[in-house]
Every structure is written in C-alpha cells, then in structure tokens.
Design an enzyme around this catalytic site. Structure first.
Site, mmCIF file in Angstrom:
data_model
loop_
_atom_site.group_PDB
_atom_site.id
_atom_site.type_symbol
_atom_site.label_atom_id
_atom_site.label_comp_id
_atom_site.label_asym_id
_atom_site.label_seq_id
_atom_site.Cartn_x
_atom_site.Cartn_y
_atom_site.Cartn_z
ATOM 1 N N PRO A 3 0.811 -1.221 0.000
ATOM 2 C CA PRO A 3 0.000 0.000 0.000
ATOM 3 C C PRO A 3 0.842 1.267 0.000
ATOM 4 C CG PRO A 3 -0.971 -1.605 1.456
ATOM 5 C CD PRO A 3 0.326 -2.197 0.985
ATOM 6 N N CYS A 4 0.521 2.157 -0.934
ATOM 7 C CA CYS A 4 1.366 3.332 -1.135
ATOM 8 C C CYS A 4 0.832 4.581 -0.455
ATOM 9 C CB CYS A 4 1.514 3.598 -2.629
ATOM 10 S SG CYS A 4 -0.054 3.957 -3.467
#
Length: 661
Positions: free
Chosen positions: A383-384
């Site tokens: 997850p960015c």
C-alpha cells in the site's frame, strides 16, 4: 620538443596533486558526516544510507568511519601530502604501530602504496614477535603453503593420468565399433586400461580422502543431459579396474553372444573435464544453472528456449491488486507460486482472468506462508498511501504501511530476490529515515538492495507514471542486476493510444480530439478504500489533464457519439483508463465501477513490471533479453480454460480408457 613535453608533464603532476589534496579532504569530510549522522540514527541505518544512496561500496563504509576516528589527529598532514583515498582507507584499518610508521614515511616525503602497508604490517609483526619471544607463525604458514602447492601438483598429475585413460577408453570404443567384439580382439588394450584405472583408484584416497573417493553414486536417470558427478567418475574407474567394461548382447539369428564396450564409460570419465556430450548452448547453460552456476549473457541472443514449467523461477506476489504486476512478471518468465490480495473484488478479478493462478484472498498481516519458503522472488505493490502526498506521507506511522509484513516474509521465506513497488513519495525527504530502516533491515537479513525511480513513459506507456521500486537480492547475485533503461522510442500520446476507442460510437471529431490530446497522461490516481467517487486527478494534475483535452472529473459510460462538438473535452471510460494502464483488452474487472476504477488506477502497469522483472530474471538466470523488441509483442494472451462440457468429456474419456485397460 622535450622542454614542451616536460612542461606538460609538470602541469599534469600539479593538477593531479591538487586533485589528490581535494579528494583527501573530502574523504575526511565523509568520515565526519558519519559521526554526525550516527548521533541521530543507528549505525546500521547510516551504513545502509551510505551504501545504497551515496554509492559508497559496502566494504568502504566501515573504513570511512575509522578514517575520521583514528587518523583525524593528523588529517592536515594527510591532506597536505595528498595521500590517495585508497591508501587512507587501508591505513585506517591498520594497528597503531603500522599507522605510526606509515605516518613517518609520509612525513618524510614517501608516496605510500596500499600494497606496502601489508608488507609493513608483516615485518612489524615479525619484530614484535621477536621482541616478545613469541612463536614465529610464518613457519606454520610456509608449511601450509608448501602442502597446498604439493596437493595441487598431485591432483594435476592424477588428472593428467585420468585424461590418458579417457583417451585410451575412447580408442577402445572406436576399435569396438570398427572391428566388432573388443573382448576377444583387443585383450591387451583391455588389460592395460584396467591396470591404469586400478592405479588411479589406488591413488585417490591420498588426494581426496576415503569418504569422498567412495561416495555413493547419485541415483539419477540417464537422459540427453548426460548427468555426471565425481562419485560417478570414481565408480566408473573402480568398475574398469575390475574389467567390468562390457555390455552383453544376445542375437537369435544367428545365435550368438557379443560383448560390446560400454559406450557410457567415455562420457562418464570425460565429464571430469567439462564434457557433457552435447554442444547445444541452451542445454549447456541449463546444466550450469542446475549445478548452481549462472552463465551471464551480456548481449541479447536468439530467442531463448522457454523455461521448463518445473524449472521456471517462482514468485510470491503480495498485495497483488488486479494483476498488472502479475501480468508483467509472468511475461518475464516467472511462475506464480501464490498471489495474496485482501480486496475481494481484486481477488475475483485475478481468479476470473487467470483461473490457474493460486490466488489467496486474505489479509497479509500475520499470514502464514511458510509452505512457500525458498520462493525465488517476493514481489508486491505494498500500500502506497502511507508514502504519498495524499496520504500525508505518514510512512511507518500509517496503519496501512505493510513494509514490516514484507520484511517478515523476507525473513521467513528467504527468497532469492525482492521487488517492492511504491509511489515516488517513498523517496521523499520526509520518508528518508523509514526508507533507510527498510534498507538496514534487508542488509541485516543478508540482502543487497537499491531503491530507484522508473518512468512508465520510458517503456512505451502513454502516461507519466513514475514509481519507486526497491530491488534486493541475496548476497552474490546483485552483480548481475542492472536497472532497465529507456527503450529509446517515444511513447504514444493519449490521442494515439485512445483514438479507436474514442471514435467507436461515431464521433466525427475524434481525429481532431486526437490532435489536441497530443501529450502523455498524468499519473492515474486510484486512492484507497477511503476515497469515494471517481476522479482522475488531484488539484495539481487537473490542469494537466485539461491540456490534453481530457475532463478528469469522473468517468464516461461510453465514448462520445455523433453531434458532440469538436471542442468537447471527453471523460474517459473504464476501458480507456485500462488501456492507459497497459491492461490487455480482454482483461475484465470484477466489482462495482468504483472498485474497477480503483483496481485499474492503483495497478503497477504490466510493461513497467515486465521491464523490472526481466532485469531481475537476468540476475537470477543470466539470460539477456532485447527489451525494446520484447515490448513490441503482446505481453499476455487470454488463458485457455476448457469449458465445463470439455472437462466432463475429458474425464469420461479417461474413465473409459482405464476400463478398457
């Protein structure tokens, strides 16, 4: 003429002296920087920073540290004399006696060389040993060196004798084919061969030890690969010494028995000299890989032989999303051992498009994947949001940060390679400390790692999509890895990429729109589950979309139809967004339009994943590819899954066949 050359030489000398002084000063400054950084960060984190982001070789990191600590008192003298940085770093690792003597030599005007430090250390150690009445350890070293040389000479002589036996066996084998029954027609040759083999067997234990000489022969089937091993060579020699060199053939008409020389003997003995019975390059490379060696190609060759399904490097993909990265890695030659995705709709997309892939719809946190220990590659788009501007760049303080879970899997599964993709915010100054902790953790686990930014437009993507990618390898592999470079041809504009889709409903001004859409798309932004609604941009990139004649506020249900004005800036359909993200036409997305949009926009585009994956594949296997040529071909085709009727028909056919048997 000589005077002019002399002046040129003097100018060169003076210029190099000034350069050496500058380099010496900068070396000490680097050591000072270390001291300042370690006052706030851990030693491992700073070491990772210097190695990964300052490109200081790992072996030099500790030496720069010692440089400031142990040579700092006399730094002005070292700088004034312009002592070479390599000498300074070596000198910093010596004991006080060697440093003191070297300092006196430098002060006297000597131009010290690194190799002199080793000799200096040896001679000072001898003096210290003599003064203390200690044992002279050089005598032991000398004996060991003599023993090694003698052992090497003995092995060389034994191998020379073995080579003669191989040639003699080959002659007997040729005689057998030309003349017939070797046992009756060449008994003297057989006797001499047996005596020579017996002598080699007798000499073996003194060279390699009895255990190795009598190791059991590995139980491997004979095949075109001509497998071999040292135990097999030794077993063949023992059989030859006992005159077991023939294969009995019985013939009915006329009734006779012929003893033919065993054709495998020559191949089994010749294995010791690197001969494998086949000159095919691909097979030779495969044999080397099976033995643990990796021949490294430096230029793209002919289309490589596809990997056998059983020998394909494997990948475990975490946070797999809708499959953009999976498509690219699969095209690069990896076989998926597992794909983990927490979102149910994205997992359904993967299962629908690739039923054969082992998709696991689960939360990665604490997930037990121990059955996949030893997988070749651990990859994922963790997850960015925790590293992005939209996510406030909370990094490790964000509950969505799954880098700790990725590191846990590295520790538990010990993959040969790691690839973790993220937004460029991961390299933002605000995330520097967290980034260095990740590099430090990988280093402590025995991995060499680098973090770089790649741009999708450099690989043919009609989008300015820049992503940060972390690539790491177990020690001993990184030297074969190089980052993919731009393919050198311009990426298609948005107008070129989407013209057929934009004109599909008969919009007569689609061509004019294509001319206005003559740029690359900004990065598509999908956001997290917290985001509601569909829009392509944040405030900063909204104008960039408008400049290429695209309305970023939401999505279109279909392409514009007849009668839509020429100056209309259309919205994009989900199909158009998927093309900008490089998904193939046949790839379908499960879930609501909102979920499909999120899957598309958050994906790591296949061609970007393929570019990095191909570079990782080269590091693991040594196989070089022509990246520009490879990207001209479709990266994936629909999976051919038999219909339910076909499956039932096949099962019934197998059942009936079994009954007949």
């Amino acid at each position: 003429m000589e005077v002019r050359h002399g002046r040129e030489l003097n100018e060169t000398r003076d210029r190099l002296e000034r350069w050496r002084v500058k380099q010496a000063r900068e070396a000490f400054r680097t050591g000072d920087q270390w001291s300042e950084l370690t006052a706030r960060l851990s030693v491992k984190e700073v070491s990772a920073f210097l190695a990964a982001e300052c490109q200081i070789p790992r072996r030099d990191v500790a030496r720069f540290v010692r440089l400031a600590k142990v040579l700092g008192a006399d730094r002005e003298l070292y700088i004034e004399k312009g002592v070479a940085v390599s000498v300074l770093l070596d000198l910093a690792g010596q004991d006080e006696a060697v440093r003191s003597e070297a300092l006196r030599m430098i002060r006297s005007g000597r131009s010290l060389q690194s190799k002199e430090l080793r000799a200096l250390k040896r001679d000072i150690s001898l003096e210290r040993a003599a003064a203390e009445g200690a044992l002279d350890r050089t005598r032991i070293r000398d004996l060991r060196n003599i023993a090694v040389r003698k052992a090497r000479a003995g092995v060389d002589a034994w191998l020379a004798s073995l080579e003669k036996v191989v040639n003699a066996a080959h002659d007997v084998s040729e005689f057998d084919m030309l003349k017939g029954n070797t046992l009756t027609m060449a008994p003297k040759k057989i006797d001499r061969l047996a005596i020579k083999a017996a002598k080699l067997v007798e000499e073996l234990p003194a060279l390699v030890g009895r255990e190795f000489a009598k190791a059991p022969v590995p139980d491997r089937p004979r095949s075109g690969k001509s497998p071999g091993s040292w135990p097999e060579v030794f077993a063949t020699l023992r059989a030859m010494a006992k005159r077991r060199m023939f294969i009995e053939h019985r013939y009915e008409r006329p009734e006779t028995t012929v003893m033919d020389f065993d054709p495998h003997i020559v191949a089994q003995l010749a294995w010791a000299f690197g001969y494998d019975g086949c000159t095919d390059g691909d097979k030779a490379r495969d044999r080397m890989r099976e033995a643990g060696s990796v021949p490294l190609a430096t230029q793209p060759g002919p289309e490589p032989t596809p990997f056998d399904r059983r020998n394909k490097p494997t990948v475990l993909e975490i946070c797999a999303g809708a499959g953009g990265q999976a498509l690219g890695l699969h095209a690069a030659g990896f076989s998926h051992a597992g794909l983990v995705e927490i979102d149910g709709d994205a997992a359904a997309t993967l299962k629908h498009n690739r039923p054969s892939w082992p998709v696991l719809n689960a939360d990665l946190r604490g997930l037990d994947l121990s059955h996949l220990k030893g997988v070749d590659l651990l990859a994922g788009g963790v997850p960015c949001q925790s590293f992005s501007a939209a996510g406030m760049r909370l990094g490790a303080n964000d509950e969505r940060d799954l880098f700790p879970e990725a590191l846990r899997l590295v520790r538990e599964l010990r993959p040969r390679a790691v690839m973790l993709e993220n937004v460029t915010g991961a390299l933002h100054v605000g995330n520097a400390v967290n980034r260095l902790r990740i590099l430090s953790a990988l280093a402590s686990l025995g991995y060499d790692a680098e973090w770089r930014v790649i741009d999708g437009s450099e690989f043919g993507l009609p989008q300015k999509r820049r992503r940060s990618v972390l690539v790491g390898f177990q020690q001993g592999i990184m030297h074969r890895f190089r980052w993919p470079v731009a393919i050198g041809t311009p990426a298609p504009t948005v107008g070129e990429a989407l013209f057929d889709l934009m004109s599909a409903n008969g919009w007569e001004h689609a061509g004019e729109w294509g001319e206005r859409a003559n740029g690359l798309a900004p990065t598509l932004i999908g956001g997290s589950q917290r985001k509601k609604g569909i829009d392509l941009a944040q405030e900063k990139s909204r104008q960039a979309w408008m400049k290429i004649a695209v309305n970023p506020n939401g999505r279109a249900l279909e392409a514009p139809g007849p009668g839509v004005p020429a100056d209309h800036n259309p919205k994009l359909t989900l199909e158009m967004m998927a093309r900008i993200q490089d998904f193939p036409e046949w790839w379908s997305f499960k879930g609501s339009p909102q979920q499909a949009f999120r899957q598309i926009a958050n994906a790591f585009p296949p061609r970007m994943a393929f570019a990095v994956g191909a570079s990782i594949m080269r590091a693991l296997t040594g196989r070089e590819i022509d990246l520009p040529a490879a990207l001209l071909k479709p990266l994936a085709e629909p999976e051919k899954v038999p219909s339910e009727f076909a499956r039932k028909f096949s099962m019934e056919a197998r059942r009936q066949s079994a009954q007949r048997e």
